[in-house]
Design a protein around this motif. Sequence first.
Motif, PDB file in Angstrom:
ATOM      1  N   ILE A 154       0.833  -1.105   0.149  1.00 14.77           N
ATOM      2  CA  ILE A 154       0.058   0.007   0.242  1.00 14.77           C
ATOM      3  C   ILE A 154       0.988   1.399  -0.039  1.00 14.77           C
ATOM      4  CG2 ILE A 154      -1.489   1.379   1.718  1.00 14.77           C
ATOM      5  CD1 ILE A 154      -3.090  -0.451   0.057  1.00 14.77           C
ATOM      6  N   GLU A 155       2.022   1.439   0.607  1.00 11.66           N
ATOM      7  CA  GLU A 155       2.931   2.470   0.760  1.00 11.66           C
ATOM      8  C   GLU A 155       3.284   2.744  -0.884  1.00 11.66           C
ATOM      9  OE1 GLU A 155       6.253   2.641   3.149  1.00 11.66           O
ATOM     10  OE2 GLU A 155       5.450   1.370   4.736  1.00 11.66           O
ATOM     11  N   TYR A 156       3.405   1.594  -1.652  1.00 11.30           N
ATOM     12  CA  TYR A 156       3.622   2.020  -3.173  1.00 11.30           C
ATOM     13  C   TYR A 156       2.735   2.595  -3.730  1.00 11.30           C
ATOM     14  CZ  TYR A 156       5.444   1.039  -7.636  1.00 11.30           C
ATOM     15  OH  TYR A 156       5.726   0.940  -9.334  1.00 11.30           O
ATOM     16  N   TRP A 157       1.251   2.030  -3.593  1.00 15.62           N
ATOM     17  CA  TRP A 157       0.023   2.796  -3.827  1.00 15.62           C
ATOM     18  C   TRP A 157       0.214   4.168  -3.528  1.00 15.62           C
ATOM     19  CZ3 TRP A 157       0.198  -1.643  -5.796  1.00 15.62           C
ATOM     20  CH2 TRP A 157      -0.944  -2.300  -6.500  1.00 15.62           C
ATOM     21  N   VAL A 158       0.345   4.664  -2.420  1.00 16.65           N
ATOM     22  CA  VAL A 158       0.553   6.036  -1.854  1.00 16.65           C
ATOM     23  C   VAL A 158       1.608   6.937  -2.645  1.00 16.65           C
ATOM     24  CG1 VAL A 158       1.001   7.583  -0.011  1.00 16.65           C
ATOM     25  CG2 VAL A 158      -0.355   5.447   0.496  1.00 16.65           C
ATOM     26  N   ALA A 159       2.670   6.396  -2.935  1.00 16.29           N
ATOM     27  CA  ALA A 159       3.646   6.904  -3.545  1.00 16.29           C
ATOM     28  C   ALA A 159       3.261   7.234  -5.001  1.00 16.29           C
ATOM     29  CB  ALA A 159       5.005   6.081  -3.591  1.00 16.29           C
ATOM     30  N   GLN A 160       2.762   6.352  -5.654  1.00 10.34           N
ATOM     31  CA  GLN A 160       2.344   6.516  -7.098  1.00 10.34           C
ATOM     32  C   GLN A 160       1.091   7.465  -7.229  1.00 10.34           C
ATOM     33  OE1 GLN A 160       4.189   4.814  -9.665  1.00 10.34           O
ATOM     34  NE2 GLN A 160       5.150   4.501  -7.870  1.00 10.34           N
ATOM     35  N   ALA A 161       0.168   7.513  -6.062  1.00  9.59           N
ATOM     36  CA  ALA A 161      -0.853   8.483  -6.098  1.00  9.59           C
ATOM     37  C   ALA A 161      -0.110   9.961  -5.898  1.00  9.59           C
ATOM     38  CB  ALA A 161      -1.750   8.365  -5.062  1.00  9.59           C
ATOM     39  N   LEU A 162       0.686   9.921  -4.981  1.00 13.55           N
ATOM     40  CA  LEU A 162       1.206  11.493  -4.836  1.00 13.55           C
ATOM     41  C   LEU A 162       1.966  11.894  -5.870  1.00 13.55           C
ATOM     42  CD1 LEU A 162       2.650  10.822  -1.087  1.00 13.55           C
ATOM     43  CD2 LEU A 162       0.660  12.129  -1.509  1.00 13.55           C
ATOM     44  N   ALA A 163       2.889  10.990  -6.643  1.00 10.36           N
ATOM     45  CA  ALA A 163       3.321  11.494  -7.820  1.00 10.36           C
ATOM     46  C   ALA A 163       2.778  12.088  -8.883  1.00 10.36           C
ATOM     47  CB  ALA A 163       4.258  10.311  -8.397  1.00 10.36           C
ATOM     48  N   LYS A 164       1.353  11.788  -9.005  1.00  5.06           N
ATOM     49  CA  LYS A 164       0.605  12.413  -9.819  1.00  5.06           C
ATOM     50  C   LYS A 164       0.574  13.909  -9.901  1.00  5.06           C
ATOM     51  CE  LYS A 164      -3.404  11.100 -11.289  1.00  5.06           C
ATOM     52  NZ  LYS A 164      -4.822  10.728 -11.378  1.00  5.06           N
ATOM     53  N   ASP A 165       0.742  14.548  -8.572  1.00  2.68           N
ATOM     54  CA  ASP A 165       0.793  15.859  -8.425  1.00  2.68           C
ATOM     55  C   ASP A 165       2.212  16.444  -7.794  1.00  2.68           C
ATOM     56  OD1 ASP A 165      -1.883  16.389  -9.334  1.00  2.68           O
ATOM     57  OD2 ASP A 165      -2.511  16.978  -7.419  1.00  2.68           O
ATOM     58  N   ASN A 166       3.226  15.686  -8.187  1.00  2.00           N
ATOM     59  CA  ASN A 166       4.792  15.756  -7.918  1.00  2.00           C
ATOM     60  C   ASN A 166       4.763  15.791  -6.424  1.00  2.00           C
ATOM     61  OD1 ASN A 166       5.272  16.404 -10.641  1.00  2.00           O
ATOM     62  ND2 ASN A 166       4.151  18.289 -10.588  1.00  2.00           N
ATOM     63  N   LEU A 167       4.134  15.108  -5.528  1.00  2.00           N
ATOM     64  CA  LEU A 167       4.543  14.917  -4.323  1.00  2.00           C
ATOM     65  C   LEU A 167       5.360  13.671  -3.931  1.00  2.00           C
ATOM     66  CD1 LEU A 167       1.172  16.139  -2.361  1.00  2.00           C
ATOM     67  CD2 LEU A 167       3.539  17.689  -3.122  1.00  2.00           C
ATOM     68  N   THR A 168       5.971  13.612  -2.925  1.00  2.00           N
ATOM     69  CA  THR A 168       6.519  12.207  -2.564  1.00  2.00           C
ATOM     70  C   THR A 168       6.101  11.896  -1.086  1.00  2.00           C
ATOM     71  OG1 THR A 168       8.483  13.107  -1.130  1.00  2.00           O
ATOM     72  CG2 THR A 168       8.604  12.997  -3.782  1.00  2.00           C
ATOM     73  N   ILE A 169       6.304  10.483  -0.649  1.00  2.00           N
ATOM     74  CA  ILE A 169       6.197  10.070   0.683  1.00  2.00           C
ATOM     75  C   ILE A 169       6.657  11.143   1.831  1.00  2.00           C
ATOM     76  CG2 ILE A 169       6.510   8.484   2.207  1.00  2.00           C
ATOM     77  CD1 ILE A 169       5.724   6.240   0.599  1.00  2.00           C
ATOM     78  N   ASN A 170       7.715  11.737   1.617  1.00  2.00           N
ATOM     79  CA  ASN A 170       8.419  12.885   2.337  1.00  2.00           C
ATOM     80  C   ASN A 170       7.480  13.850   2.654  1.00  2.00           C
ATOM     81  OD1 ASN A 170      10.663  11.176   2.718  1.00  2.00           O
ATOM     82  ND2 ASN A 170      11.512  11.910   1.183  1.00  2.00           N
TER      83      ASN A 170
END
Length: 332
Positions: A154-170
């Motif tokens: 699920i963490e990978y899912w979050v990272a992929q979603a955030l990348a859509k708007d140029n965000l990262t898990i950080n």
Amino acid sequence: CSIPTSMAPTSSSASLPSESTLPSSPSPVYTANATTIRLGYQPTVVFAPIYVGIERGYFAEAGVNVALEPIQATQDAIVQLGAGNFEVAVAGANAGVFNALQRGLKFRIVAPVHSEKPPVSTPLVISAKRTGEIKSIADLKGKTIGIVAPGAAIEYWVAQALAKDNLTINDITLKAMPFPNMPAALEQGSLDAAVLTEPLVTINKDKGLLAVLSDDFINGFTATYVFMNQDWMDKNPEAALGFMKGYLHATRDLQGNYMNAEIAAIIEKYTKVPATVVQRAATSQYSADGTVPLQDLEALQAFFMQRGLLTYKEPLDLKGFVDSKLAGEAMQ
């Protein structure tokens, strides 16, 4: 990704959870004079090929019985698989799985389970009352996102979603909690968003509690797999092949727009989710030929390594942990 797991490597002395804390399972469907294969059971929709294979007699036709053993979480399935208490497990390829492979636990990845395509069956959701405030993924910067467990796919899912708007898990804070607790946490504000699995998404949208923020950030990625105990495979090749024949037969029934009243009723029997809800929920996708997408496993390993969740520094050659022979023989 509906059943992601996170676990630490463990010894083969692991014990089964107590019966009082486990979910109930349907009465097993057994065939006389067939080899019984124990498979850890958690009542989620992702197990659909197993349910269909049992109910439509595909495993029985292949000479095996599948005995569903109740577990508290899918990480228990991998632990018990390594301990020899289960012959087969269905679980997410989480950080703990890679750590266990590196530690030498004797199991192999033999087939993919589910993948997702838009609209994904594990979307990013928010509280329905915050749709005016959180209008895009970019609005999650500095916010708290719920995941089911640390080190889960699920963490990978979050990272992929955030990348859509140029965000990262950080740019966000992750908070782990069980899927069923997420809608209330979103309502109360202790979570700003969450990656939630079906059918909980549909159930809570019906209640007016949730809104889907994004459901198109993954397309064709596989995060859950069929694992087999390696020693058992080597000693029971006919039974292992029989399981794979029944499993792949069932996945052929789950192609395209496959959800209908009969399949929904089978899923209801094992999950207790009303068939009417199952029919409206976003569906998982299943491979009909059993090909393990090595590139997806490698992507997950690289992601967890970058996150510092692996106990080793150099990537494993994952080809050595994938056994494609069973699926190839079953297809023939």
